[in-house]
Structure formats: structure tokens, C-alpha cells
Design a protein around this motif. Sequence first.
Motif, short mmCIF file in Angstrom:
data_model
loop_
_atom_site.label_atom_id
_atom_site.label_comp_id
_atom_site.label_asym_id
_atom_site.label_seq_id
_atom_site.Cartn_x
_atom_site.Cartn_y
_atom_site.Cartn_z
N GLY A 180 0.72 -1.32 -0.11
CA GLY A 180 0.29 0.02 0.00
C GLY A 180 0.89 1.24 -0.05
N LYS A 181 2.03 1.21 0.55
CA LYS A 181 2.79 2.35 0.48
C LYS A 181 3.23 2.85 -1.16
N LYS A 182 3.63 3.82 -1.16
CA LYS A 182 4.11 4.45 -2.56
C LYS A 182 5.57 4.60 -2.60
N TYR A 183 5.96 4.10 -3.85
CA TYR A 183 7.50 4.19 -3.82
C TYR A 183 7.98 4.68 -5.35
N LYS A 184 9.16 5.08 -5.45
CA LYS A 184 9.51 5.35 -6.72
C LYS A 184 11.02 4.38 -6.67
N PHE A 185 11.14 4.06 -8.02
CA PHE A 185 12.57 3.31 -8.23
C PHE A 185 13.64 3.89 -8.77
N ARG A 186 14.79 4.08 -7.95
CA ARG A 186 15.71 4.85 -8.36
C ARG A 186 17.08 4.09 -8.88
#
Length: 312
Positions: A180-186
Motif C-alpha cells: 500500500g505504500k508508494k515508492y519510486k525506483f531509483r
Amino acid sequence: MDNTISQIKLSENYLQNVFLEKIAERIFSKSRALNVQLSCFLLRFDPLNQTRSNKELAIKINRQYEKQFPIDSFGGTLAEVIKKLKIEFENEMRIDRIELSGLNHGRGQPPKGQAPWEIIYKWLWKKKFSREGWQLSKKIAVFTKEQMQMVEIKSILEDTRELTLDPDEIVSTEQTLQIGKKYKFRINFQQEGYLLLLNESNRGNKYCLCPSIIYAPNTQLSLANPLEIPQANAYAKSLKFSEVGQEYFLAVITHQPFSLSWINSDRSPTDPITLALINIDEDRLKEIFVKLGQQSESQVFYKKFQVVERMS
């Protein structure tokens, strides 16, 4: 002139090189000493040399062996290599409906694209490599810790498409993500090239995140700046995970960009078909590796994340 196959191996995560070396280990298994047939095979069937003439490669082998290899003997050496390939993979080629009679070395110049080595070249990279590329990639991929990071998005501007991070962004160094948490992939390999990023879920479903109009239309990597997914011009604003289990990410860095037939930048983000464009079935997976088979020295990396309901 008596080195072993293992001594001439290149980078262990250069996908196309490892594929050829695996083939070489099978057809030269009874004679592991380095010989001109082995050199001929590795050069002639390398995608880097596809457009180079036999004479050019013969000159290269001649230099490799300190001018002890007669340039005009390349054709005969290549014919012996083709014979070995035919013996080892005859059943597999028959299943793929390869006309084996075309592998016989006859007199005269064959039509363009129909030389015995060209027939086997196409079979190796369009058929065999496309079938085996995914598993081979997973086998040789190098684990990365710092170069592939999931960054939790602490706040997001819901009224814009642009992804916004708080100053206190949290980097997932424990390889654990929360449902449910929001992420971005770096992605930050600090090298130039082009990125192919595939994801395999805990259920075994596969997705293409880059290139993708959903997450990452731009595949180009930069020395100076990391590539972040989702990108500002992508349809999605974040990455979210809905099931507990392991998420596997495979990153392939290529020298040249490549296009995939199902990616269409003209589709609307509200079109239901658009969301399906990241799904990778067997046909799409084969297309990806057919495209990779047209390149050389593609590097392969991976990162695994464990998705949990709550952080401990």
C-alpha cells in the motif's frame, strides 16, 4: 596457444557473451584447449560481428595467433564449426523447422542471408536465445545494492502528474517494502546506455517497467543523474505493491536503444489496454530477447525486495 575456454571468458554478466560461451562448452566439450575453431565460433556468431566479413574475422584470428593462422583457411574452419553445431543441436533445429540441408557446404556463393553460418546465426539468436534468455539472465545477473533503490514517497501532490518527494525521503536499504505504500525506483549505475527493466512478481507474473508509457518512456541512462521510475512524463505517479511476497527486478543495460512492438505512446492512460501493456506473456518475452540478441555485451543486474504487510 593452449588456453582453456574459461580463460577467454569475458565479463561474467555480459549476456550475449555468456550465451555463446555456454554453446561453446557443449560443442567443444571434448577438447577444452583453445583452438582456432573456438575462436572462429566466438567471433563469427557474436552479434557485434554480424555485418563483418569472414575475411575481417580471419585477419583478427591471424593476429590473435601471431600470424600462425592462414587467413584463407577461415572458410574450412567455419565449416567444421558448423558441422559441430549441426551434430549437437540437430534435433532442436528440426523442432524449430530449420532446413538442415541449407547447412551443407556446397560450391559457389549462396544467396545473401542463406550462407550456412547465417542460417545458424539466425537460429541461435532468434530462436534458442529468445527461449533461454530469461533464465540465463537470472542465472548470471549481478546483485546490486546501491544502484537499484526503492524510495518511499512520503507525500504526493494528487492534483498533478509529477512525482514529489519530501526532503526526508526514505531509501529502502533493507530490501523490504510495505503493502500500500508508494515508492519510486531509483536506478543509478553511473554509466551511459539504455535500460530494460523487468519485474517478476511472487506469483511469477512478469512486467516490463522500462520501456513503458505507464512508468518509463525514456530508457537512456546518464553518468550524472539517476533514472527514476515512474518518470515525470509517465502515466503512473508511483509504484505500489498489493501482495505479500518477493518482487524480483532484472535490469539489462544495452549499448543501443530498442523498440518493442506493443509500446504505443499514442494510447490514452484511461484506455484499459494501456494498463495491459506492461504485462509480459511468453510471446512478448521472446520478442524482448530477440531484440537483445541483436545487440552485444548487454550487462545484467538484479535486485529482490520482500513485500510485507507491516514493517517490523
